[in-house]
Motif scaffolding. Structure first.
Motif, mmCIF file in Angstrom:
data_model
loop_
_atom_site.group_PDB
_atom_site.id
_atom_site.type_symbol
_atom_site.label_atom_id
_atom_site.label_comp_id
_atom_site.label_asym_id
_atom_site.label_seq_id
_atom_site.Cartn_x
_atom_site.Cartn_y
_atom_site.Cartn_z
ATOM 1 N N SER A 108 1.963 12.879 -0.085
ATOM 2 C CA SER A 108 1.437 12.280 1.141
ATOM 3 C C SER A 108 2.488 11.380 1.792
ATOM 4 O O SER A 108 2.603 11.351 3.012
ATOM 5 C CB SER A 108 0.151 11.521 0.855
ATOM 6 O OG SER A 108 0.434 10.356 0.141
ATOM 7 N N CYS A 109 3.264 10.676 0.980
ATOM 8 C CA CYS A 109 4.291 9.788 1.554
ATOM 9 C C CYS A 109 5.387 10.597 2.245
ATOM 10 O O CYS A 109 5.797 10.277 3.364
ATOM 11 C CB CYS A 109 4.903 8.912 0.473
ATOM 12 S SG CYS A 109 3.797 7.641 -0.091
ATOM 13 N N PRO A 142 3.680 2.331 4.424
ATOM 14 C CA PRO A 142 3.890 3.456 5.346
ATOM 15 C C PRO A 142 4.439 3.030 6.699
ATOM 16 O O PRO A 142 5.181 3.770 7.336
ATOM 17 C CB PRO A 142 2.501 4.048 5.498
ATOM 18 C CG PRO A 142 1.794 3.697 4.264
ATOM 19 C CD PRO A 142 2.338 2.376 3.830
ATOM 20 N N TYR A 143 4.093 1.826 7.144
ATOM 21 C CA TYR A 143 4.525 1.439 8.481
ATOM 22 C C TYR A 143 5.638 0.406 8.487
ATOM 23 O O TYR A 143 6.043 -0.039 9.549
ATOM 24 C CB TYR A 143 3.317 0.905 9.274
ATOM 25 C CG TYR A 143 2.547 -0.179 8.560
ATOM 26 C CD1 TYR A 143 2.942 -1.501 8.658
ATOM 27 C CD2 TYR A 143 1.447 0.135 7.767
ATOM 28 C CE1 TYR A 143 2.263 -2.485 7.980
ATOM 29 C CE2 TYR A 143 0.757 -0.847 7.088
ATOM 30 C CZ TYR A 143 1.169 -2.162 7.207
ATOM 31 O OH TYR A 143 0.502 -3.129 6.536
ATOM 32 N N SER A 185 9.084 4.152 8.546
ATOM 33 C CA SER A 185 8.544 4.922 7.434
ATOM 34 C C SER A 185 9.648 5.497 6.546
ATOM 35 O O SER A 185 9.351 6.173 5.573
ATOM 36 C CB SER A 185 7.675 6.056 7.965
ATOM 37 O OG SER A 185 8.486 7.058 8.505
ATOM 38 N N LEU A 219 9.751 4.829 2.781
ATOM 39 C CA LEU A 219 8.612 5.275 1.982
ATOM 40 C C LEU A 219 8.967 6.335 0.941
ATOM 41 O O LEU A 219 8.482 6.297 -0.169
ATOM 42 C CB LEU A 219 7.530 5.795 2.928
ATOM 43 C CG LEU A 219 6.128 5.905 2.376
ATOM 44 C CD1 LEU A 219 5.644 4.554 1.937
ATOM 45 C CD2 LEU A 219 5.199 6.465 3.421
ATOM 46 N N SER A 278 -2.590 11.680 5.121
ATOM 47 C CA SER A 278 -2.972 11.873 3.724
ATOM 48 C C SER A 278 -4.191 12.786 3.619
ATOM 49 O O SER A 278 -4.326 13.501 2.624
ATOM 50 C CB SER A 278 -3.214 10.541 3.024
ATOM 51 O OG SER A 278 -4.159 9.794 3.710
ATOM 52 N N PHE A 320 4.104 12.100 5.399
ATOM 53 C CA PHE A 320 3.964 11.117 6.467
ATOM 54 C C PHE A 320 5.293 10.909 7.163
ATOM 55 O O PHE A 320 5.384 10.978 8.393
ATOM 56 C CB PHE A 320 3.444 9.801 5.889
ATOM 57 C CG PHE A 320 3.246 8.728 6.911
ATOM 58 C CD1 PHE A 320 2.334 8.901 7.929
ATOM 59 C CD2 PHE A 320 3.965 7.551 6.853
ATOM 60 C CE1 PHE A 320 2.143 7.915 8.877
ATOM 61 C CE2 PHE A 320 3.778 6.565 7.800
ATOM 62 C CZ PHE A 320 2.864 6.746 8.817
ATOM 63 N N ASN A 321 6.327 10.701 6.352
ATOM 64 C CA ASN A 321 7.644 10.515 6.957
ATOM 65 C C ASN A 321 8.082 11.771 7.702
ATOM 66 O O ASN A 321 8.591 11.688 8.824
ATOM 67 C CB ASN A 321 8.647 10.140 5.876
ATOM 68 C CG ASN A 321 10.050 10.020 6.412
ATOM 69 O OD1 ASN A 321 10.899 10.854 6.153
ATOM 70 N ND2 ASN A 321 10.288 8.996 7.209
ATOM 71 N N VAL A 357 -0.068 1.368 -0.190
ATOM 72 C CA VAL A 357 -0.633 1.971 1.015
ATOM 73 C C VAL A 357 -0.868 0.887 2.062
ATOM 74 O O VAL A 357 -0.634 1.086 3.243
ATOM 75 C CB VAL A 357 -1.927 2.723 0.680
ATOM 76 C CG1 VAL A 357 -2.584 3.245 1.936
ATOM 77 C CG2 VAL A 357 -1.626 3.865 -0.246
ATOM 78 N N SER A 398 -1.197 8.573 11.851
ATOM 79 C CA SER A 398 -1.381 7.436 10.953
ATOM 80 C C SER A 398 -1.321 7.948 9.520
ATOM 81 O O SER A 398 -1.494 9.140 9.262
ATOM 82 C CB SER A 398 -2.716 6.765 11.207
ATOM 83 O OG SER A 398 -3.742 7.640 10.831
ATOM 84 N N TYR A 399 -1.094 7.006 8.600
ATOM 85 C CA TYR A 399 -0.958 7.419 7.210
ATOM 86 C C TYR A 399 -2.243 8.046 6.700
ATOM 87 O O TYR A 399 -2.207 9.053 5.997
ATOM 88 C CB TYR A 399 -0.565 6.225 6.338
ATOM 89 C CG TYR A 399 -0.462 6.585 4.887
ATOM 90 C CD1 TYR A 399 0.648 7.284 4.422
ATOM 91 C CD2 TYR A 399 -1.473 6.284 3.995
ATOM 92 C CE1 TYR A 399 0.732 7.659 3.106
ATOM 93 C CE2 TYR A 399 -1.394 6.653 2.675
ATOM 94 C CZ TYR A 399 -0.286 7.340 2.233
ATOM 95 O OH TYR A 399 -0.208 7.726 0.934
#
Lengths: 325, 203
Positions: free
Chosen positions: A261-262, B80-81, A85, A88, A183, A265-266, B151, A178-179
């Protein structure tokens, strides 16, 4: 009831009041009865206590070893995801720059921590950094709020900055991260909190033994537009052509939300990874400490046992020689 | 025997070169470009705590804008992954912007584009790699670097046509029975994505 307790207490205290020399050769011909010697006699009780302590230390060591194993396997799973990630957030930083020193009215500090303890200092580090950021950005007509992720930072921040906490989110890590989950959390924060700048505080995973406290700054679309017009670091943004969307501010709004959100997430993944790493090293050192303690206790235990055997031998030998002579 | 298989497989599928660096220290900051004013003010106010890092300390350095237009465009395509493409030099990428398909060649004007569900194709000589992306953003920088953030993305040949038809029918039905605005919007998004998927397979 009280009397019974007192009697018990009295029996326990009795030998302390009238101590008997233990190392001296016993002059009494009567063998010591269990009643007055067994549980109280220093010779036996000490080995008993040490043995109990050894047992408990051994159990603790087993637990910490197991926790270390669990943390290690969790770490391996999450480490690859955290590393994947990392790409990202980079495009956003390349486009919008990195503005930790931006001067805005409403700062919101998003503190990311873990839900569970026993993981070294990662939670107190992020709390400390968050408080320091609060102090750094405080001033007249400035507002600082906290958004807390995770049980541990909540416990620490509620104590002295309760009035500044805007939102608390816990149990993020119940399911694998999870993303989409992150989010949703990010959306929750954006809906409930007004901000000019979001400062996300997390521990970036560097290696199993080291993590780096990090602050990512996300600006609200209005601030981005203002800064871009004013020039400076975001001055380049005006040279970009914008495709899609009716207005520039709409695109910037979408962009800021997506960036948040990105980055979140990271950040959440990195923090979870640091947590497992820190837990692994903490558990490793505590099982090592337990091992050291066990060694010392074993030594004491064996020495005491040896001493009592020697004493008994001396007793027997001197008794025999007294009979002979 | 197969204990390490999943790990090895995972390793071969990722393309990011810096992932394969040392096992313990997973990322070494190439150069530290810190915000000096931030660090100074931090040290003034909070002298007893080390200033925290900022993302720029971990950035992979970006090239400066060259004076002449380079022959290739550098693409970063991230999910993201995974990092599907990282600093890969290709001839052209076509991104599905909301305003229509947008071809990006070296020397493209700096652009920020919002993406819609559609086909992202990467042209490299005669090879064309096609991905279906759900949504996201694309940035084209002045130094002929394009960043594409999506995404979700899959290579087009991995899409199952039967499932697409099924999903399309499902969402069309949902749109018919939707009562609230939110439900309508959700169903509309579902239809958009599935019809884009459909045209990606057929087209």
């Amino acid at each position: 009831m009280a009397m019974a307790a007192f009697r018990r207490e009295g029996r326990r205290l009795a030998p302390l009041i009238s101590p008997r020399p233990i190392t001296a050769v016993r002059s009494s011909p009567l063998p010591p009865t269990h009643e007055d010697e067994g549980p109280i006699g220093v010779r036996y009780i000490s080995t008993q206590v040490v043995r109990n302590r050894m047992k408990s230390v051994k159990n603790i060591q087993k637990i910490t070893k197991a926790m270390k194993m669990v943390a290690a396997s969790k770490l391996r799973a999450i480490q690859s995801r955290a590393e994947n990630s990392r790409g990202l957030w980079q495009p956003f930083t390349a486009l919008l720059g990195d503005n930790p020193s931006i001067d805005v009215k409403k700062s919101v500090i998003v503190t990311i921590s873990s839900d569970k303890g026993l993981c070294g200092g990662i939670n107190s580090t992020s709390v400390k950094i968050s408080k320091a950021l609060h102090k750094l950005n405080s001033g007249p007509e400035k507002e600082n709020k906290y958004v807390v992720l995770g049980e541990k930072a909540k416990a620490q921040l509620v104590r002295d900055s309760k009035k500044d906490i805007e939102l608390i989110i816990t149990e993020l890590q119940k399911n694998p991260l999870s993303y989409s989950q992150v989010s949703v959390v990010a959306d929750d924060i954006l809906k409930n909190v007004e901000f000019d700048a979001l400062r996300i505080v997390f521990n970036k995973f560097h290696s199993v033994v080291s993590f780096l406290p990090t602050v990512s700054t996300i600006l609200s679309p209005e601030v981005v537009e203002r800064e871009a017009e004013a020039g400076g670091k975001l001055g380049d943004l005006d040279s970009y052509e914008i495709e899609g969307g009716e207005t520039k501010s709409e695109i910037l709004q979408n962009l800021a939300e997506f960036q948040f959100s990105c980055v979140m997430f990271n950040a959440v993944l990195e923090n979870a990874c640091s947590e497992q790493g820190a837990r692994m090293s903490a558990m490793d050192s505590s099982s090592r400490n337990a091992g050291d303690m066990l060694d010392r206790l074993t030594l004491t235990y064996n020495r005491t046992r040896q001493a009592s055997i020697t004493t008994e031998l001396i007793e027997i030998i001197s008794g025999a020689s007294a009979l002979e002579g | 025997m197969f204990r390490q298989a999943s790990r090895l497989l995972a390793r071969t599928t990722t393309t990011a070169p810096w992932r394969r660096s040392r096992a313990f220290s997973t990322e070494v900051p190439a150069q530290t470009v810190e915000d000096s004013s931030f660090i100074q003010s931090w040290k003034k106010v909070i002298p007893n705590i080390e200033p925290p890092k900022t993302p720029s300390a971990f950035m992979t350095p970006r090239p400066a804008t060259p004076s002449s237009i380079p022959s290739k465009i550098t693409v970063n395509f991230v999910l993201p992954y995974a990092s599907e493409l990282s600093t890969k030099e290709v001839d052209m990428v076509i991104v599905p912007a909301t305003t229509g398909q947008m071809g990006v060649l070296p020397g493209h004007v700096p652009t920020i584009a919002e993406l819609k569900p559609g086909i992202l194709s990467v042209h490299e000589g005669n090879d064309v790699t096609k991905y279906f992306v759900s949504s996201g953003f694309a940035f084209v920088h002045a130094n002929s670097v394009a960043d594409i953030i999506a995404v979700e993305a899959v290579p087009v040949d991995r899409i199952d046509p039967a499932l697409v038809q099924k999903g399309l029918a499902e969402f069309t039905q949902k749109l018919g029975s939707a009562t609230t605005d939110l439900e309508k919007a959700e169903a509309q998004i579902g239809i958009d994505v599935h019809s884009a998927l459909n045209s990606a397979i057929t087209g």
